[in-house]
Design a protein around this motif. Structure first.
Motif, short mmCIF file in Angstrom:
data_model
loop_
_atom_site.label_atom_id
_atom_site.label_comp_id
_atom_site.label_asym_id
_atom_site.label_seq_id
_atom_site.Cartn_x
_atom_site.Cartn_y
_atom_site.Cartn_z
N MET A 60 0.87 -1.19 0.00
CA MET A 60 0.00 0.00 0.00
C MET A 60 0.90 1.23 0.00
N HIS A 61 0.48 2.26 -0.71
CA HIS A 61 1.26 3.50 -0.81
C HIS A 61 0.33 4.67 -0.53
N VAL A 62 0.51 5.33 0.58
CA VAL A 62 -0.30 6.51 0.90
C VAL A 62 0.28 7.63 0.04
N GLY A 77 1.40 -7.72 -6.37
CA GLY A 77 2.44 -8.12 -7.30
C GLY A 77 2.67 -7.00 -8.31
N GLU A 78 2.62 -7.34 -9.59
CA GLU A 78 2.79 -6.34 -10.66
C GLU A 78 1.49 -5.65 -11.03
N ASP A 79 0.39 -6.07 -10.44
CA ASP A 79 -0.93 -5.50 -10.72
C ASP A 79 -1.09 -4.19 -9.96
N ARG A 80 -1.17 -3.08 -10.70
CA ARG A 80 -1.30 -1.75 -10.11
C ARG A 80 -2.66 -1.13 -10.41
N SER A 81 -3.70 -1.99 -10.47
CA SER A 81 -5.03 -1.54 -10.90
C SER A 81 -5.88 -0.93 -9.80
N ARG A 82 -5.49 -1.08 -8.53
CA ARG A 82 -6.38 -0.71 -7.42
C ARG A 82 -5.88 0.52 -6.66
N THR A 83 -6.81 1.43 -6.39
CA THR A 83 -6.52 2.58 -5.51
C THR A 83 -7.71 2.76 -4.58
N LYS A 96 -13.99 4.56 -1.56
CA LYS A 96 -14.26 4.12 -2.92
C LYS A 96 -13.05 3.34 -3.42
N HIS A 97 -13.32 2.42 -4.34
CA HIS A 97 -12.28 1.60 -4.97
C HIS A 97 -12.18 2.05 -6.43
N ASP A 98 -11.06 2.64 -6.79
CA ASP A 98 -10.80 3.10 -8.15
C ASP A 98 -10.03 1.99 -8.87
N HIS A 99 -10.70 1.27 -9.77
CA HIS A 99 -10.06 0.17 -10.50
C HIS A 99 -9.78 0.60 -11.93
N ARG A 100 -8.52 0.40 -12.38
CA ARG A 100 -8.10 0.82 -13.71
C ARG A 100 -7.45 -0.35 -14.46
N HIS A 101 -7.51 -0.24 -15.78
CA HIS A 101 -6.78 -1.17 -16.65
C HIS A 101 -5.36 -0.63 -16.84
N LYS A 102 -4.50 -1.47 -17.41
CA LYS A 102 -3.11 -1.09 -17.62
C LYS A 102 -2.98 0.19 -18.45
N ASP A 103 -3.93 0.41 -19.39
CA ASP A 103 -3.89 1.61 -20.23
C ASP A 103 -4.44 2.85 -19.50
N GLY A 104 -4.86 2.68 -18.25
CA GLY A 104 -5.37 3.80 -17.46
C GLY A 104 -6.87 3.97 -17.50
N SER A 105 -7.56 3.28 -18.41
CA SER A 105 -9.01 3.40 -18.49
C SER A 105 -9.67 2.71 -17.30
N GLU A 106 -10.86 3.19 -16.95
CA GLU A 106 -11.58 2.63 -15.81
C GLU A 106 -12.12 1.24 -16.12
N THR A 177 5.54 -0.30 10.78
CA THR A 177 6.82 -0.06 11.47
C THR A 177 8.00 -0.18 10.51
N ARG A 178 7.75 -0.66 9.28
CA ARG A 178 8.84 -0.87 8.32
C ARG A 178 8.45 -0.35 6.93
N PRO A 179 8.62 0.95 6.69
CA PRO A 179 8.32 1.48 5.35
C PRO A 179 9.20 0.78 4.30
N VAL A 180 8.65 0.66 3.09
CA VAL A 180 9.38 0.03 1.99
C VAL A 180 9.58 1.05 0.88
N GLU A 181 10.37 0.67 -0.11
CA GLU A 181 10.62 1.53 -1.26
C GLU A 181 9.29 1.85 -1.96
N LEU A 182 9.17 3.09 -2.42
CA LEU A 182 7.93 3.52 -3.07
C LEU A 182 7.74 2.76 -4.38
N PRO A 183 6.54 2.25 -4.61
CA PRO A 183 6.25 1.53 -5.85
C PRO A 183 6.00 2.52 -7.00
N PRO A 184 5.92 2.00 -8.24
CA PRO A 184 5.56 2.88 -9.37
C PRO A 184 4.13 3.40 -9.20
#
Length: 190
Positions: A60-62, A77-83, A96-106, A177-184
């Motif tokens: 999760m990335h705030v 994993g590599e799926d970045r479709s959920r916000t 709300k759950h913002d779900h997107r396709h790889k091309d950015g479309s809803e 308690t353990r932040p990780v590297e920011l994802p894309p």
């Protein structure tokens, strides 16, 4: 007049103001304090349908925080479709759950969620499914989802995302308690 007597009412007013802050506002402020950080999580409750989640790296990335809205991408994993989008309303909070396709479309199933109906606490907020989401789920054949309730939990140690309904209890917990590297960036966002 001694200046410490002048300051005393100000200190009292400040503490009364903080005490009067709603549980939703306290929860929102707590989540906002994590802005710009990312955390890894794991499925701690689920069933066979959650195996793909359980086998993936969950982050999760705030990512975006304003006075009235927080956007939290949830990477599986590599799926970045959920916000997850948490917003203030006149009566509490909205998830709300913002779900997107790889091309950015809803995705056709997107912008679903609900509003708080109770004050909750600074640590837990509950979001029963709203009418828009029920209609969207029915339209897309997701009839089991029409009774969804989402729960968000926040403590100094963890953030929790939980989905419950009849015969379903899914829970992901993130270690704060353990932040990780920011994802894309999530799909559809820059």
């Amino acid at each position: 007049m001694d200046s410490k007597f002048f300051l005393l009412p100000c200190v009292l007013l400040a503490s009364i103001s903080a005490c009067a802050e709603s549980p939703q506002q306290q929860f929102f402020d707590g989540l906002s304090s994590l802005c710009g950080k990312a955390f890894e999580g794991k499925v701690t409750q689920g069933d066979a349908s959650d195996e793909a989640f359980a086998a993936s790296r969950l982050v999760m990335h705030v990512r975006e925080c304003s006075e009235n809205q927080i956007k939290v991408p949830f990477h599986v994993g590599e799926d970045r479709s959920r916000t997850w989008v948490i917003s203030k309303t006149d009566f509490g909070l909205r998830l709300k759950h913002d779900h997107r396709h790889k091309d950015g479309s809803e995705d056709k199933v997107t912008q679903y969620g609900g509003d708080t109906r109770e004050a909750g606490s600074p640590e837990w907020q509950q979001f029963p499914v709203d009418a828009y989401s029920i209609a969207n789920f029915r339209e897309n054949g997701l009839h089991k989802s029409v009774t969804n309730v989402w729960h968000l939990g926040l403590s100094k140690q963890s953030f929790s995302y939980r989905l419950t309904r009849e015969n379903r209890d899914f829970l992901v917990e993130f270690d704060l308690t353990r932040p990780v590297e920011l994802p894309p960036a999530p799909w559809g966002h820059k």
